[in-house]
Enzyme design. Structure first.
Site, mmCIF file in Angstrom:
data_model
loop_
_atom_site.group_PDB
_atom_site.id
_atom_site.type_symbol
_atom_site.label_atom_id
_atom_site.label_comp_id
_atom_site.label_asym_id
_atom_site.label_seq_id
_atom_site.Cartn_x
_atom_site.Cartn_y
_atom_site.Cartn_z
ATOM 1 N N SER A 184 35.222 38.976 60.166
ATOM 2 C CA SER A 184 34.322 38.934 59.022
ATOM 3 C C SER A 184 32.854 39.124 59.379
ATOM 4 O O SER A 184 32.084 39.609 58.561
ATOM 5 C CB SER A 184 34.487 37.613 58.272
ATOM 6 O OG SER A 184 34.197 36.516 59.116
ATOM 7 N N HIS A 212 39.186 40.541 55.059
ATOM 8 C CA HIS A 212 38.321 41.720 54.959
ATOM 9 C C HIS A 212 39.073 43.027 55.210
ATOM 10 O O HIS A 212 38.449 44.066 55.406
ATOM 11 C CB HIS A 212 37.143 41.598 55.929
ATOM 12 C CG HIS A 212 36.223 40.492 55.556
ATOM 13 N ND1 HIS A 212 35.223 40.642 54.633
ATOM 14 C CD2 HIS A 212 36.188 39.194 55.934
ATOM 15 C CE1 HIS A 212 34.592 39.491 54.483
ATOM 16 N NE2 HIS A 212 35.157 38.593 55.265
ATOM 17 N N LYS A 242 37.544 39.270 47.778
ATOM 18 C CA LYS A 242 36.683 40.276 48.410
ATOM 19 C C LYS A 242 36.980 41.647 47.799
ATOM 20 O O LYS A 242 36.618 41.858 46.661
ATOM 21 C CB LYS A 242 36.815 40.163 49.912
ATOM 22 C CG LYS A 242 36.064 38.882 50.330
ATOM 23 C CD LYS A 242 36.323 38.321 51.668
ATOM 24 C CE LYS A 242 35.527 37.023 51.792
ATOM 25 N NZ LYS A 242 35.955 36.175 52.880
HETATM 26 C C1 PLP Z 1 36.102 34.783 53.056
HETATM 27 C C2 PLP Z 1 37.089 34.426 54.082
HETATM 28 C C3 PLP Z 1 38.024 33.416 53.860
HETATM 29 C C4 PLP Z 1 37.989 32.538 52.649
HETATM 30 O O1 PLP Z 1 38.410 33.206 51.513
HETATM 31 P P1 PLP Z 1 37.923 32.666 50.076
HETATM 32 O O2 PLP Z 1 38.913 33.255 49.139
HETATM 33 O O3 PLP Z 1 36.542 33.158 49.893
HETATM 34 O O4 PLP Z 1 37.996 31.174 50.144
HETATM 35 C C5 PLP Z 1 38.980 33.213 54.820
HETATM 36 N N1 PLP Z 1 39.001 33.922 55.961
HETATM 37 C C6 PLP Z 1 38.097 34.885 56.208
HETATM 38 C C7 PLP Z 1 38.187 35.645 57.482
HETATM 39 C C8 PLP Z 1 37.106 35.167 55.284
HETATM 40 O O5 PLP Z 1 36.203 36.098 55.544
#
Ligand code: PLP
Length: 386
Positions: A184, A212, A242
């Site tokens: 990320s 991602h 995302k």
């Molecule tokens: C954003 C993210 C999460 C958390 O996801 P949410 O749905 O925003 O709680 C988990 N793991 C990674 C690698 C992320 O980038």
């Protein structure tokens, strides 16, 4: 007053963060278009958002959400095991399993909750977790809750992971091997195939966090889309917040593992189901992701154009870090970019390791070619002056 010690505690902690230039503050930010934000009275082109495909504002996605809200209400009303399991979940979970090549899927309230619930449901004190050092905070939170023996391997270093497994696997009951599909904060990708092989040699269960990856790599299917006939990664976690543009998290796995999570993942059992409108939006967005391959390719194409223009290593995902090392430098660079009309957020410890503060640029299908060219020009001026 009984609260004096509480006030003092907060004040002293904040003073420490201020001194280290690590204090964070909420800034009101309205998203005025798929790639534009209004913050502190300025309209900025955003290279800071994870809505990689602009789907959070796609007319079909919005319409699906509105329709579901009108039909089923704004809230789920209870946890999914009680009465919150409205009819839209079934389709969404079928879509996710299909995309990831698994038998089944389970949707959680968020990606954070998915990791927090899944890891302790599968491993405990007698077990081993071998994890990439750059994995997301919520994976580490899940491991901490599980109380398992934690062994951390150097980033994307399969040999180091193998060494840790050789040293530690035998003295534990079960073993989880954990990585991200697309990292990320670094934007690079894990060697999922090699890790899957390593896991099978050591009877370890591979878990990938593809927050991602879904929607933007592998023609939209994510980091570890499995060719037909091959065994999929057994635990594929991700988020709907995302590239999917909505909210929620998921785990794709076998039917039995999913049924176990329904029973044992505490962040699934003891929380209210997602709003119907959110589930409908995610479903509609996934329909677009699987049918519009060109759209899913565009964020990475733009990221590659950017890295090529600046002579940086070729982007592996729509996330491109610009390493500036210190908090002072990233704050100054982010300010200069804002003055030039771009929103690029500074990322500092503890989100990233000490000494690796960076600007994190994310590219979206909603950016125009010219937006990217102008960002590259502004970024070049910054890189030449540090
Ligand atoms: C954003 C993210 C999460 C958390 O996801 P949410 O749905 O925003 O709680 C988990 N793991 C990674 C690698 C992320 O980038």
């Amino acid at each position: 007053m009984t609260q004096d010690s509480l006030q003092r505690f907060a004040r002293e902690k904040l003073a420490r963060l201020d001194a280290d230039r690590l204090r964070r503050e909420l800034l009101t930010t309205d998203r005025t278009g798929p790639a534009t934000h209004r913050r502190s009275g300025s309209d900025l082109i955003s290279f800071a958002c994870n809505d990689y495909l602009g789907l959070s504002r796609h007319p079909d996605v919005v319409a699906a959400s509105v329709k579901a809200t009108q039909r089923l209400g704004v809230g789920a009303g209870a946890s999914r095991l009680v009465t919150g399991n409205h009819s839209l979940y079934e389709r969404l979970e079928r879509q996710l399993a299909e995309i990831k090549g698994t038998e089944a899927a389970v949707v959680f309230g968020s990606g954070y909750l998915a990791n927090l619930g899944t890891i302790p449901a599968l491993v405990g004190k007698r077990d081993l977790v071998v994890i990439d050092e750059l994995c997301h905070a919520c994976l580490y939170s899940g491991v901490r809750l599980a109380g398992s023996d934690l062994q951390i391997f150097r980033h994307n270093n399969v040999d180091h992971a193998a060494e840790l497994l050789q040293q530690n696997r035998e003295s534990h009951r079960f073993c989880l091997l954990v990585t991200e599909g697309v990292f990320s904060m670094d934007g690079d990708r894990a060697p999922v195939g090699s890790l899957l092989e390593l896991a099978s040699e050591h009877d370890a269960w591979l878990m990938t966090d593809d927050a991602h990856g879904l929607g933007v790599v592998g023609d939209g299917r994510g980091s570890n889309a499995t060719p037909p006939g091959e065994l999929p990664v057994p635990l594929q976690m991700g988020t709907l917040s995302k590239a999917v543009g909505a909210y929620g998290g998921y785990v794709c796995a076998s039917r039995e593992v999913v049924a176990l999570l329904h029973n044992r993942a505490r962040s699934f059992v003891y929380t209210t189901g997602l709003p119907p409108g959110t589930v409908a939006a995610a479903s509609a967005a996934l329909d677009i992701i699987v049918s519009d391959v060109q759209l899913t390719r565009r964020p990475l194409e733009l990221a590659r154009r950017f890295t090529e223009t600046l002579g940086l290593p070729e982007a592996e995902s729509p996330i491109v870090p610009i390493m500036l090392e210190t908090a002072d430098r990233v704050l100054a660079a982010s300010k200069r970019l804002a003055d030039a009309g771009f929103l690029v957020v500074p990322i500092r410890p503890p989100t990233v390791p000490e000494g690796t503060a960076r600007l994190r640029c994310t590219f979206s299908a909603a950016h125009r070619d010219d937006d990217v060219a102008r960002l590259a020009t502004a970024m070049r001026a910054i890189l030449e002056s540090v």
